[in-house]
Design an enzyme around this catalytic site. Sequence first.
Site, PDB file in Angstrom:
ATOM      1  N   LYS A  92       7.491  48.252 -54.151  1.00 44.06           N
ATOM      2  CA  LYS A  92       7.588  49.714 -54.094  1.00 44.06           C
ATOM      3  C   LYS A  92       8.569  50.081 -52.999  1.00 44.06           C
ATOM      4  O   LYS A  92       8.471  49.600 -51.870  1.00 44.06           O
ATOM      5  CB  LYS A  92       6.199  50.296 -53.763  1.00 44.06           C
ATOM      6  CG  LYS A  92       6.167  51.801 -53.711  1.00 44.06           C
ATOM      7  CD  LYS A  92       5.902  52.393 -55.082  1.00 44.06           C
ATOM      8  CE  LYS A  92       6.245  53.866 -55.163  1.00 44.06           C
ATOM      9  NZ  LYS A  92       7.667  54.149 -55.490  1.00 44.06           N
ATOM     10  N   GLN A 113      10.099  48.222 -45.480  1.00 43.32           N
ATOM     11  CA  GLN A 113       9.174  48.777 -46.458  1.00 43.32           C
ATOM     12  C   GLN A 113       7.896  47.937 -46.586  1.00 43.32           C
ATOM     13  O   GLN A 113       6.811  48.472 -46.815  1.00 43.32           O
ATOM     14  CB  GLN A 113       9.892  48.852 -47.809  1.00 43.32           C
ATOM     15  CG  GLN A 113       9.246  49.763 -48.811  1.00 43.32           C
ATOM     16  CD  GLN A 113       9.606  51.235 -48.604  1.00 43.32           C
ATOM     17  OE1 GLN A 113      10.753  51.559 -48.404  1.00 43.32           O
ATOM     18  NE2 GLN A 113       8.621  52.110 -48.637  1.00 43.32           N
ATOM     19  N   LYS A 116       5.664  49.037 -43.677  1.00 40.39           N
ATOM     20  CA  LYS A 116       5.303  50.454 -43.851  1.00 40.39           C
ATOM     21  C   LYS A 116       4.226  50.595 -44.920  1.00 40.39           C
ATOM     22  O   LYS A 116       3.209  51.251 -44.726  1.00 40.39           O
ATOM     23  CB  LYS A 116       6.560  51.222 -44.260  1.00 40.39           C
ATOM     24  CG  LYS A 116       6.344  52.689 -44.517  1.00 40.39           C
ATOM     25  CD  LYS A 116       7.586  53.350 -45.094  1.00 40.39           C
ATOM     26  CE  LYS A 116       8.837  52.959 -44.352  1.00 40.39           C
ATOM     27  NZ  LYS A 116       9.986  53.814 -44.688  1.00 40.39           N
ATOM     28  N   LYS A 128      13.368  47.557 -52.245  1.00 38.21           N
ATOM     29  CA  LYS A 128      14.326  48.645 -52.050  1.00 38.21           C
ATOM     30  C   LYS A 128      15.541  48.379 -52.920  1.00 38.21           C
ATOM     31  O   LYS A 128      15.800  47.229 -53.291  1.00 38.21           O
ATOM     32  CB  LYS A 128      14.752  48.706 -50.584  1.00 38.21           C
ATOM     33  CG  LYS A 128      15.354  50.030 -50.158  1.00 38.21           C
ATOM     34  CD  LYS A 128      14.313  51.079 -49.794  1.00 38.21           C
ATOM     35  CE  LYS A 128      14.953  52.409 -49.517  1.00 38.21           C
ATOM     36  NZ  LYS A 128      14.009  53.399 -48.996  1.00 38.21           N
ATOM     37  N   GLY A 167      13.016  57.808 -54.712  1.00 37.80           N
ATOM     38  CA  GLY A 167      14.284  58.296 -54.162  1.00 37.80           C
ATOM     39  C   GLY A 167      14.530  57.804 -52.743  1.00 37.80           C
ATOM     40  O   GLY A 167      13.668  57.196 -52.111  1.00 37.80           O
ATOM     41  N   ASP A 168      15.712  58.053 -52.265  1.00 37.10           N
ATOM     42  CA  ASP A 168      16.108  57.822 -50.874  1.00 37.10           C
ATOM     43  C   ASP A 168      17.406  58.631 -50.709  1.00 37.10           C
ATOM     44  O   ASP A 168      17.645  59.564 -51.492  1.00 37.10           O
ATOM     45  CB  ASP A 168      16.316  56.322 -50.598  1.00 37.10           C
ATOM     46  CG  ASP A 168      16.463  55.985 -49.103  1.00 37.10           C
ATOM     47  OD1 ASP A 168      15.435  55.872 -48.417  1.00 37.10           O
ATOM     48  OD2 ASP A 168      17.597  55.863 -48.616  1.00 37.10           O
ATOM     49  N   THR A 212       7.445  63.073 -46.919  1.00 39.88           N
ATOM     50  CA  THR A 212       8.001  62.287 -45.815  1.00 39.88           C
ATOM     51  C   THR A 212       8.198  63.172 -44.585  1.00 39.88           C
ATOM     52  O   THR A 212       7.805  62.803 -43.466  1.00 39.88           O
ATOM     53  CB  THR A 212       9.318  61.618 -46.235  1.00 39.88           C
ATOM     54  OG1 THR A 212       9.115  60.944 -47.477  1.00 39.88           O
ATOM     55  CG2 THR A 212       9.784  60.621 -45.187  1.00 39.88           C
ATOM     56  N   ASN A 243      16.273  65.789 -47.846  1.00 39.63           N
ATOM     57  CA  ASN A 243      14.861  65.918 -48.217  1.00 39.63           C
ATOM     58  C   ASN A 243      13.926  65.786 -47.018  1.00 39.63           C
ATOM     59  O   ASN A 243      13.058  66.633 -46.793  1.00 39.63           O
ATOM     60  CB  ASN A 243      14.523  64.866 -49.282  1.00 39.63           C
ATOM     61  CG  ASN A 243      13.037  64.796 -49.554  1.00 39.63           C
ATOM     62  OD1 ASN A 243      12.328  63.954 -49.011  1.00 39.63           O
ATOM     63  ND2 ASN A 243      12.532  65.717 -50.355  1.00 39.63           N
ATOM     64  N   SER A 379       3.751  58.638 -52.807  1.00 47.96           N
ATOM     65  CA  SER A 379       4.188  57.981 -54.046  1.00 47.96           C
ATOM     66  C   SER A 379       3.043  57.160 -54.637  1.00 47.96           C
ATOM     67  O   SER A 379       2.833  57.139 -55.857  1.00 47.96           O
ATOM     68  CB  SER A 379       5.364  57.044 -53.770  1.00 47.96           C
ATOM     69  OG  SER A 379       6.579  57.742 -53.783  1.00 47.96           O
TER      70      SER A 379
HETATM   71  P1  NDP Z   1      18.992  62.852 -48.361  1.00 48.74           P
HETATM   72  O1  NDP Z   1      20.098  62.276 -49.125  1.00 48.74           O
HETATM   73  O2  NDP Z   1      18.160  63.922 -48.976  1.00 48.74           O
HETATM   74  O3  NDP Z   1      19.530  63.437 -46.968  1.00 48.74           O
HETATM   75  C1  NDP Z   1      20.206  62.628 -46.062  1.00 48.74           C
HETATM   76  C2  NDP Z   1      20.693  63.488 -44.909  1.00 48.74           C
HETATM   77  O4  NDP Z   1      21.223  62.609 -43.910  1.00 48.74           O
HETATM   78  C3  NDP Z   1      21.812  64.429 -45.302  1.00 48.74           C
HETATM   79  O5  NDP Z   1      21.768  65.572 -44.494  1.00 48.74           O
HETATM   80  C4  NDP Z   1      23.058  63.592 -45.006  1.00 48.74           C
HETATM   81  O6  NDP Z   1      24.218  64.370 -44.744  1.00 48.74           O
HETATM   82  C5  NDP Z   1      22.618  62.850 -43.768  1.00 48.74           C
HETATM   83  N1  NDP Z   1      23.319  61.559 -43.692  1.00 48.74           N
HETATM   84  C6  NDP Z   1      23.257  60.543 -44.593  1.00 48.74           C
HETATM   85  N2  NDP Z   1      24.042  59.531 -44.233  1.00 48.74           N
HETATM   86  C7  NDP Z   1      24.600  59.925 -43.078  1.00 48.74           C
HETATM   87  C8  NDP Z   1      25.517  59.309 -42.203  1.00 48.74           C
HETATM   88  N3  NDP Z   1      26.020  58.083 -42.449  1.00 48.74           N
HETATM   89  N4  NDP Z   1      25.869  59.988 -41.083  1.00 48.74           N
HETATM   90  C9  NDP Z   1      25.370  61.225 -40.833  1.00 48.74           C
HETATM   91  N5  NDP Z   1      24.496  61.856 -41.638  1.00 48.74           N
HETATM   92  C10 NDP Z   1      24.132  61.208 -42.730  1.00 48.74           C
HETATM   93  O7  NDP Z   1      18.080  61.612 -47.902  1.00 48.74           O
HETATM   94  P2  NDP Z   1      16.558  61.613 -47.400  1.00 48.74           P
HETATM   95  O8  NDP Z   1      16.289  62.848 -46.632  1.00 48.74           O
HETATM   96  O9  NDP Z   1      15.714  61.269 -48.561  1.00 48.74           O
HETATM   97  O10 NDP Z   1      16.539  60.339 -46.429  1.00 48.74           O
HETATM   98  C11 NDP Z   1      16.850  60.442 -45.044  1.00 48.74           C
HETATM   99  C12 NDP Z   1      16.315  59.222 -44.319  1.00 48.74           C
HETATM  100  O11 NDP Z   1      14.892  59.150 -44.489  1.00 48.74           O
HETATM  101  C13 NDP Z   1      16.857  57.868 -44.771  1.00 48.74           C
HETATM  102  O12 NDP Z   1      16.917  56.997 -43.656  1.00 48.74           O
HETATM  103  C14 NDP Z   1      15.781  57.380 -45.727  1.00 48.74           C
HETATM  104  O13 NDP Z   1      15.793  55.976 -45.860  1.00 48.74           O
HETATM  105  C15 NDP Z   1      14.540  57.861 -44.994  1.00 48.74           C
HETATM  106  N6  NDP Z   1      13.324  57.987 -45.808  1.00 48.74           N
HETATM  107  C16 NDP Z   1      13.309  58.795 -46.904  1.00 48.74           C
HETATM  108  C17 NDP Z   1      12.154  58.933 -47.640  1.00 48.74           C
HETATM  109  C18 NDP Z   1      12.042  59.896 -48.765  1.00 48.74           C
HETATM  110  O14 NDP Z   1      10.934  60.095 -49.262  1.00 48.74           O
HETATM  111  N7  NDP Z   1      13.102  60.534 -49.208  1.00 48.74           N
HETATM  112  C19 NDP Z   1      10.949  58.131 -47.321  1.00 48.74           C
HETATM  113  C20 NDP Z   1      11.051  57.388 -46.082  1.00 48.74           C
HETATM  114  C21 NDP Z   1      12.215  57.308 -45.391  1.00 48.74           C
HETATM  115  P3  NDP Z   1      25.254  64.692 -45.935  1.00 48.74           P
HETATM  116  O15 NDP Z   1      24.574  65.699 -46.804  1.00 48.74           O
HETATM  117  O16 NDP Z   1      26.458  65.205 -45.235  1.00 48.74           O
HETATM  118  O17 NDP Z   1      25.500  63.377 -46.628  1.00 48.74           O
END
Ligand code: NDP
Length: 447
Positions: A92, A113, A116, A128, A167-168, A212, A243, A379
């Site tokens: 997962k 993961q 976690k 992943k 998603g991620d 999250t 997100n 999830s």
């Molecule tokens: P999204 O794609 O929804 O959002 C990512 C955000 O981070 C955007 O604002 C993006 O900016 C910014 N970002 C991404 N890459 C970079 C970078 N290289 N430098 C600067 N800013 C960056 O992703 P999520 O919110 O889903 O995920 C964010 C983090 O949380 C990740 O590390 C993910 O692994 C972790 N996570 C997510 C979960 C989930 O349920 N979604 C669960 C657990 C962990 P821009 O729009 O400009 O690209």
Amino acid sequence: MDVSARIEAVYAQIVRRNSGEAEFHQAAREVLQNLGPVLSAHPEYLEARIVERLCEPERQVIFRVPWVDDHGVVQVNRGFRVEFNSALGPYKGGLRFHPSVNLGIVKFLGFEQIFKNALTGLAIGGGKGGADFDPKGRSQAEIMRFCQSFMTELHRHLGEHTDIPAGDIGVGGREIGYLFGQYKRLTNRFEAGVLTGKGLGWGGSHARTEATGYGTVHFAQEMLRTRGQDLADRRVVVSGSGNVAVYAIEKVHALGGRVVACSDSGGYVVDDDGIDLELLKEIKENRRARLSAYAEVRPTATHSVRGSVFDVPCDIALPCATQNELDDQHAVALVKNGTLAVAEGANMPCTPAAVEILREAGVLFGPGKAANAGGVATSALEMRQNASRDSWPFERTASALATVMSDVHTLCRTTADRFGDPDDYALGANAAGFLRVAEAMDAHGVI
Ligand code: NDP
């Protein structure tokens, strides 16, 4: 060989066998450095070579993703799925679509993961995946064709009892919809439990979208409570505006705190009146525009590309964007500004040097594998609803999420206390996650 020599040997083997995969090395090092006292207390896991087995994925799939863009040009991307560990349940973990994705990134995320998912107490293993596809600037039709091609290969490795992606970064509700549609078409089955993060009308769970971000804030609140404090009236800085960030901001505001800054990959905004969440959602979620558009229409906000969102003075920092975004310089700035707590909404956003500085300064630090576990926990609740063909109301899922986060927090503290310092949440998370997985692996024999 003594315990620390064995751990060093395992790490050397990881570096040798996975050359160039810097993020995976970092994630492995971060766990291994906490396992000394745990293995001393459990020599049977040393003998069974649990750590050696745990650091080697059960299966890694790399595949070609060909698709045709809107100009009729054939594009080729690379897809990945790392099925890391199934001792506690089916693999997962999410899918990431971002140009930086490579095997090392997917392995670091899959490795995190495992622990976690174990911490949540739910029956889920670790995995992943993703692709080096950049969704930015792509049309809806291109995104759909990419998702369909990606799933055409990946589907043969998935199943509700085998491997369940979510998603991620770069993969939200829209992408999950296209992926699910293609899986359904290829298999001729409405197998709701094969993906999570689905739409509410076709097998999704209430509160999964929020989980999250909400969970990270629950964890931060629990950490503050151990010092007789809470989030009310606190200044909070959140990195990212995707997100995780958006729903972290929503929950901070609901608990009486004020988020004064957030960011995206093009810079950050400071808004001392508090981030206007409806405006932020309109810009980032509906218009899929850059964050700079926020400051263009909000008189109290400024947009900046110099420095970092972590330079903005705050009581609490929630890094919610990506790995290694908060480094030693940022940690020094946070300490100087009197920050009380840092909780990782993203996976491994703080560098090892930053974590060291925060810990030495007495800043409460919640590692991602504990603080952002609410997403995968919800999830698993979505899978539970799919298995029973049920749909829980929002309040039931949100309250189950709050309970899981409180339990994860307690487990981290009690385990950290057993092996060292109760405030060392990284030790607690790594040790507790490891113990749950190790016990199952040992029981299953050498496989
Ligand atoms: P999204 O794609 O929804 O959002 C990512 C955000 O981070 C955007 O604002 C993006 O900016 C910014 N970002 C991404 N890459 C970079 C970078 N290289 N430098 C600067 N800013 C960056 O992703 P999520 O919110 O889903 O995920 C964010 C983090 O949380 C990740 O590390 C993910 O692994 C972790 N996570 C997510 C979960 C989930 O349920 N979604 C669960 C657990 C962990 P821009 O729009 O400009 O690209």
